[in-house]
Design an enzyme around this catalytic site. Structure first.
Site, short mmCIF file in Angstrom:
data_model
loop_
_atom_site.label_atom_id
_atom_site.label_comp_id
_atom_site.label_asym_id
_atom_site.label_seq_id
_atom_site.Cartn_x
_atom_site.Cartn_y
_atom_site.Cartn_z
N LYS A 55 0.83 -1.21 0.00
CA LYS A 55 0.00 0.00 0.00
C LYS A 55 0.87 1.26 0.00
CE LYS A 55 -3.86 -2.20 2.40
NZ LYS A 55 -4.64 -2.26 3.65
N SER A 71 -0.64 0.68 6.00
CA SER A 71 -0.88 -0.16 7.17
C SER A 71 -1.87 -1.25 6.81
CB SER A 71 -1.42 0.69 8.33
OG SER A 71 -1.54 -0.09 9.50
N ASP A 72 -1.74 -2.37 7.49
CA ASP A 72 -2.70 -3.45 7.30
C ASP A 72 -2.77 -4.26 8.57
OD1 ASP A 72 -4.31 -4.59 4.87
OD2 ASP A 72 -3.68 -6.31 6.06
N GLN A 73 -3.93 -4.85 8.78
CA GLN A 73 -4.13 -5.68 9.96
C GLN A 73 -4.68 -7.03 9.53
OE1 GLN A 73 -7.43 -5.01 12.91
NE2 GLN A 73 -5.68 -4.37 14.16
N ALA A 108 0.55 -4.16 10.82
CA ALA A 108 1.80 -3.72 10.21
C ALA A 108 1.68 -2.28 9.75
CB ALA A 108 2.15 -4.61 9.01
#
Length: 194
Positions: A55, A71-73, A108
């Site tokens: 991203k 960011s990613d979860q 992250a």
């Protein structure tokens, strides 16, 4: 004095934008065009880091000269990935499956800086759920309608009542953006923060 580059959050998540506002830095948001499909056998931590990096770098390519946060979860319970439920029925099923169990949320963050390697960080949060009766689950999801939240809850709202405990180095990570790490990465990129 060198001008501070534009700061972009590579996300359209209102939760991430609200968190980033807490750092009091001007920023804009951009939708990253990234395929979020997990690779076969990809561990959750690898998936979260890959998507955060993807991203940040996708938006950075479109906006050279800007500093971009991605960011990613990824959430899992008993080895099963938990996505955003999208519906009442899916939210009921997710919360029933997590009743009395632990779920792990890997959040992250990646910061793409012009002329430098993209920096990244992974925060691990463990959520221990109370034993949840079906009527309590139904009352909760009808009250908050958490269709757009991985794990079917909002810990910053009424969802906190579903838990026995939360274990994390950064309480903001569970909402979707680990601000402690984000602030550290932004300071390293030249932004002035306390």
């Amino acid at each position: 004095m060198t001008a501070t580059p534009a700061l972009i959050l590579a996300s359209t998540s209102r939760y991430r934008a609200q968190l980033l506002e807490r750092l009091r830095l001007p920023f804009e948001t951009a939708r990253p065009e990234v395929d979020e499909t997990p690779h076969p056998g990809e561990p959750p931590a690898t998936l979260a880091l890959r998507l955060a990096m993807g991203k940040a770098e996708a938006v950075a390519r479109a906006r050279p000269g800007a500093v971009v946060i991605g960011s990613d979860q990824v959430a899992s319970c008993d080895g099963r990935l938990l996505g955003k439920p999208g519906s009442r029925e899916a939210a009921l099923a997710q919360l029933r499956a997590m009743s009395g169990r632990e779920a792990v949320f890997l959040t992250a963050v990646a910061v793409a800086v012009p002329g430098a390697a993209t920096a990244q960080w992974l925060d691990t949060t463990t959520v221990r759920f109370r034993a949840l009766a079906d009527d309590a689950i139904a009352r909760y999801i009808d009250a908050e309608q958490p269709w757009d939240c991985a794990g079917s809850f909002r810990c910053e709202g009424l969802g906190i009542a579903l838990f026995e405990a939360i274990e994390s180095n950064d309480p903001t990570a569970l909402v979707g953006l680990p601000l402690i790490a984000t602030a550290r990465l932004l300071r390293a990129a030249g932004f002035v923060l306390p």
